[in-house]
Design a protein around this motif. Structure first.
Motif, PDB file in Angstrom:
ATOM      1  N   ASP A  39       0.831  -1.207   0.000  1.00 58.88           N
ATOM      2  CA  ASP A  39       0.000   0.000   0.000  1.00 58.88           C
ATOM      3  C   ASP A  39       0.866   1.258   0.000  1.00 58.88           C
ATOM      4  O   ASP A  39       0.537   2.250  -0.659  1.00 58.88           O
ATOM      5  CB  ASP A  39      -0.920   0.003   1.222  1.00 58.88           C
ATOM      6  CG  ASP A  39      -2.017  -1.047   1.123  1.00 58.88           C
ATOM      7  OD1 ASP A  39      -2.251  -1.538   0.004  1.00 58.88           O
ATOM      8  OD2 ASP A  39      -2.625  -1.355   2.166  1.00 58.88           O
ATOM      9  N   SER A  42       2.151   1.734  -3.448  1.00 59.03           N
ATOM     10  CA  SER A  42       1.075   2.249  -4.300  1.00 59.03           C
ATOM     11  C   SER A  42       0.823   3.724  -4.022  1.00 59.03           C
ATOM     12  O   SER A  42       0.579   4.509  -4.944  1.00 59.03           O
ATOM     13  CB  SER A  42      -0.205   1.445  -4.064  1.00 59.03           C
ATOM     14  OG  SER A  42      -0.037   0.083  -4.418  1.00 59.03           O
ATOM     15  N   ALA A  43       0.896   4.098  -2.740  1.00 62.16           N
ATOM     16  CA  ALA A  43       0.688   5.502  -2.382  1.00 62.16           C
ATOM     17  C   ALA A  43       1.780   6.383  -2.984  1.00 62.16           C
ATOM     18  O   ALA A  43       1.497   7.480  -3.496  1.00 62.16           O
ATOM     19  CB  ALA A  43       0.656   5.652  -0.861  1.00 62.16           C
ATOM     20  N   ALA A  46       1.142   6.781  -6.572  1.00 65.70           N
ATOM     21  CA  ALA A  46       0.003   7.679  -6.774  1.00 65.70           C
ATOM     22  C   ALA A  46       0.427   9.134  -6.612  1.00 65.70           C
ATOM     23  O   ALA A  46      -0.032  10.018  -7.349  1.00 65.70           O
ATOM     24  CB  ALA A  46      -1.112   7.337  -5.793  1.00 65.70           C
ATOM     25  N   GLY A  66     -10.034  12.112   3.442  1.00 66.94           N
ATOM     26  CA  GLY A  66      -9.364  11.565   2.277  1.00 66.94           C
ATOM     27  C   GLY A  66      -9.021  12.585   1.217  1.00 66.94           C
ATOM     28  O   GLY A  66      -8.400  12.244   0.210  1.00 66.94           O
ATOM     29  N   PHE A  77      -3.076  11.232   5.095  1.00 69.68           N
ATOM     30  CA  PHE A  77      -2.729  11.067   3.685  1.00 69.68           C
ATOM     31  C   PHE A  77      -3.980  11.261   2.828  1.00 69.68           C
ATOM     32  O   PHE A  77      -4.995  10.577   3.030  1.00 69.68           O
ATOM     33  CB  PHE A  77      -2.146   9.681   3.442  1.00 69.68           C
ATOM     34  CG  PHE A  77      -1.718   9.450   2.022  1.00 69.68           C
ATOM     35  CD1 PHE A  77      -0.645  10.138   1.485  1.00 69.68           C
ATOM     36  CD2 PHE A  77      -2.403   8.546   1.208  1.00 69.68           C
ATOM     37  CE1 PHE A  77      -0.244   9.934   0.170  1.00 69.68           C
ATOM     38  CE2 PHE A  77      -2.020   8.334  -0.101  1.00 69.68           C
ATOM     39  CZ  PHE A  77      -0.937   9.035  -0.624  1.00 69.68           C
ATOM     40  N   TYR A  79      -5.769  10.230   0.308  1.00 70.33           N
ATOM     41  CA  TYR A  79      -5.825   9.105  -0.623  1.00 70.33           C
ATOM     42  C   TYR A  79      -6.805   9.327  -1.767  1.00 70.33           C
ATOM     43  O   TYR A  79      -6.571   8.909  -2.898  1.00 70.33           O
ATOM     44  CB  TYR A  79      -6.157   7.819   0.132  1.00 70.33           C
ATOM     45  CG  TYR A  79      -7.490   7.812   0.844  1.00 70.33           C
ATOM     46  CD1 TYR A  79      -8.634   7.323   0.239  1.00 70.33           C
ATOM     47  CD2 TYR A  79      -7.593   8.288   2.151  1.00 70.33           C
ATOM     48  CE1 TYR A  79      -9.856   7.308   0.889  1.00 70.33           C
ATOM     49  CE2 TYR A  79      -8.812   8.282   2.812  1.00 70.33           C
ATOM     50  CZ  TYR A  79      -9.944   7.793   2.184  1.00 70.33           C
ATOM     51  OH  TYR A  79     -11.149   7.793   2.841  1.00 70.33           O
ATOM     52  N   LEU A  84      -6.523   6.995  -4.880  1.00 75.86           N
ATOM     53  CA  LEU A  84      -6.608   5.683  -4.257  1.00 75.86           C
ATOM     54  C   LEU A  84      -8.031   5.443  -3.745  1.00 75.86           C
ATOM     55  O   LEU A  84      -8.730   6.379  -3.347  1.00 75.86           O
ATOM     56  CB  LEU A  84      -5.606   5.553  -3.109  1.00 75.86           C
ATOM     57  CG  LEU A  84      -4.124   5.612  -3.509  1.00 75.86           C
ATOM     58  CD1 LEU A  84      -3.246   5.465  -2.269  1.00 75.86           C
ATOM     59  CD2 LEU A  84      -3.791   4.532  -4.529  1.00 75.86           C
ATOM     60  N   PRO A  87      -8.200   4.415   2.464  1.00 76.17           N
ATOM     61  CA  PRO A  87      -7.166   5.097   3.265  1.00 76.17           C
ATOM     62  C   PRO A  87      -5.903   4.261   3.377  1.00 76.17           C
ATOM     63  O   PRO A  87      -5.924   3.033   3.228  1.00 76.17           O
ATOM     64  CB  PRO A  87      -7.839   5.273   4.626  1.00 76.17           C
ATOM     65  CG  PRO A  87      -8.897   4.222   4.681  1.00 76.17           C
ATOM     66  CD  PRO A  87      -9.373   4.043   3.279  1.00 76.17           C
ATOM     67  N   LEU A  88      -4.808   4.926   3.658  1.00 81.12           N
ATOM     68  CA  LEU A  88      -3.517   4.266   3.826  1.00 81.12           C
ATOM     69  C   LEU A  88      -3.378   3.880   5.300  1.00 81.12           C
ATOM     70  O   LEU A  88      -3.208   4.744   6.166  1.00 81.12           O
ATOM     71  CB  LEU A  88      -2.392   5.198   3.392  1.00 81.12           C
ATOM     72  CG  LEU A  88      -0.970   4.642   3.457  1.00 81.12           C
ATOM     73  CD1 LEU A  88      -0.833   3.423   2.547  1.00 81.12           C
ATOM     74  CD2 LEU A  88       0.042   5.710   3.073  1.00 81.12           C
ATOM     75  N   ASP A  95      -4.159   4.638  10.652  1.00 81.20           N
ATOM     76  CA  ASP A  95      -3.824   5.488   9.507  1.00 81.20           C
ATOM     77  C   ASP A  95      -2.404   6.035   9.598  1.00 81.20           C
ATOM     78  O   ASP A  95      -1.905   6.356  10.692  1.00 81.20           O
ATOM     79  CB  ASP A  95      -4.804   6.666   9.425  1.00 81.20           C
ATOM     80  CG  ASP A  95      -6.203   6.230   9.026  1.00 81.20           C
ATOM     81  OD1 ASP A  95      -6.328   5.144   8.437  1.00 81.20           O
ATOM     82  OD2 ASP A  95      -7.158   6.975   9.318  1.00 81.20           O
ATOM     83  N   TYR A  98       1.089  11.893   7.069  1.00 77.89           N
ATOM     84  CA  TYR A  98       1.733  12.374   5.836  1.00 77.89           C
ATOM     85  C   TYR A  98       2.207  13.807   6.043  1.00 77.89           C
ATOM     86  O   TYR A  98       1.515  14.623   6.669  1.00 77.89           O
ATOM     87  CB  TYR A  98       0.723  12.304   4.693  1.00 77.89           C
ATOM     88  CG  TYR A  98       1.100  13.050   3.424  1.00 77.89           C
ATOM     89  CD1 TYR A  98       2.043  12.542   2.540  1.00 77.89           C
ATOM     90  CD2 TYR A  98       0.476  14.266   3.104  1.00 77.89           C
ATOM     91  CE1 TYR A  98       2.365  13.210   1.367  1.00 77.89           C
ATOM     92  CE2 TYR A  98       0.788  14.933   1.933  1.00 77.89           C
ATOM     93  CZ  TYR A  98       1.731  14.419   1.067  1.00 77.89           C
ATOM     94  OH  TYR A  98       2.041  15.088  -0.090  1.00 77.89           O
TER      95      TYR A  98
END
Length: 381
Positions: A39, A42-43, A46, A66, A77, A79, A84, A87-88, A95, A98
């Motif tokens: 994840d 991926s974040a 993104a 989000g 973050f 997302y 996305l 949530p991350l 969570d 960030y």
């Protein structure tokens, strides 16, 4: 099978079941950790995609919906903002935190406010030469401008007003961080985030390991990492040299033509002065012819009255008439040449005016193309 053998088999199966049951939470947590690592990757991808599309990094989410809340630079973050679907969160369902680097400057080329799409790149400069045009930004914010900001941030100094990670007494500014809160509040600060990760813009260094006082983990993306993700080197090498250098060359050529126009206008003034001077010479010679012609009858009458004593004055008057007539002819020819030169210079000025107009249109067209190249420089990727 005897009852004893069956009992042994049941005992073994029971022990195996107990062991497997005890391993399930660990295996589940390990799978969750691996999923959380994926994840995070991926974040980060993104965020890079968001930067390519918008020319900036996302702001932080300070209300946990989000979505980014600019100008916030530390919080949850965003997302949804980066595309996305969820949530991350870490393996324990908590969570991430960030934070993003942001340092503003009134001079566009020195600005490193990564969350702001700002036009920082000024490609009208030619290396080693004085500027040929006013140093103005191109009016278009793109990932190339973000590349410029990353380069400025990389070369900048660490300060308490911008994001950095810290290890003992060493500090390092980074583009953005994703902080994993771990499982518990091991530092006893009232937050799941331990140490420096709890608040502010200073975070623990990614190399710090787990301990009784710390179970967080920090993923930091450095300026040079994001630089490579955005392809800044190749794109700036292309868009930063080819197109702007054409614009700079055209600007210099346009200025040279204008300088030539100034010189040609001076030549026109000189040709007009020559024309005026030859006109004055014609008038003077014509007046001298008239004066000589007026003296001829007087000289003839005087020669008659003096019985030829002043007869020499008659041919002298004739010679004066002939000489001044020759001067008139010479001055007339000179004036014709001066008029021809003047007309030629004026014709060249007219042609030059048309050329300058075309060059101005070409310059503006090339400038528009440079802006388009600035805007679309990353489309090839």
């Amino acid at each position: 099978m005897t009852l004893i053998e069956l009992s042994l088999i049941l005992v073994v199966l029971g022990l195996m079941t107990a062991v497997l049951i005890s391993l399930v939470p660990s295996l589940t947590r390990l799978a969750s950790m691996e999923s959380a690592i994926d994840d995070v990757s991926s974040a980060q991808n993104a965020v890079a995609g968001f930067a390519l599309a918008t020319g900036r990094l996302p702001c932080a989410d300070d209300d946990q919906d989000g979505l980014e809340n600019c100008p916030a630079v530390a919080g949850g973050f965003p997302y949804l903002t980066v595309g996305l679907g969820g949530p991350l969160r870490n393996a324990y369902g908590y969570d991430y935190r960030y934070a993003v680097y942001s340092r503003s400057d009134s001079t566009p080329m020195n600005d490193a406010e990564l969350t702001k799409a700002s036009d920082r790149w000024q490609p009208t400069l030619v290396s080693g030469l004085e500027p040929t045009t006013a140093l103005t930004v191109m009016g278009s914010s793109t990932p190339l401008d973000l590349c410029r900001a990353l380069g400025v941030a990389q070369a900048g100094t660490v300060n308490d007003q911008s994001l950095y990670v810290e290890r003992q007494t060493s500090r390092e500014a980074v583009a953005y961080v994703l902080a994993n809160p771990g499982q518990a509040d091991r530092s006893g600060n009232g937050s799941l985030f331990d140490g420096l990760n709890a608040e502010g813009l200073d975070f623990e260094h990614p190399v710090r390991g787990s301990s009784r006082e710390y179970d967080d983990s920090v993923s930091a993306v450095r300026f040079n990492q994001l630089w490579e993700q955005l392809g800044c080197s190749a794109q700036l090498a292309t868009a930063g040299h080819a197109h702007p250098n054409v614009l700079s060359t055209l600007a210099m050529f346009r200025q040279t033509i204008r300088d030539y126009q100034d010189q040609l206008e001076l030549v026109e003034e000189m040709a007009f002065a020559d024309n005026f001077q030859t006109g004055a010479s014609i008038a003077s010679a014509s007046a001298a012819v008239a004066a000589a012609a007026a003296t001829a009858p007087t000289a003839t009458a005087s020669a008659i009255n003096t019985a030829g004593a002043t007869a020499a004055a008659v041919p002298a008057a004739g010679t004066a008439i002939s000489g001044n007539a020759a001067l008139v002819a010479t001055a007339t020819a000179a004036q014709a040449t001066a008029i021809t030169n003047l007309n030629t210079v004026r014709g060249q000025l007219d042609e030059l005016a048309l050329l300058i107009e075309e060059l101005d249109e070409l310059h503006d067209s090339v400038r528009d193309n440079v802006i388009d190249a600035d805007t679309d420089a990353l489309s090839a990727q």
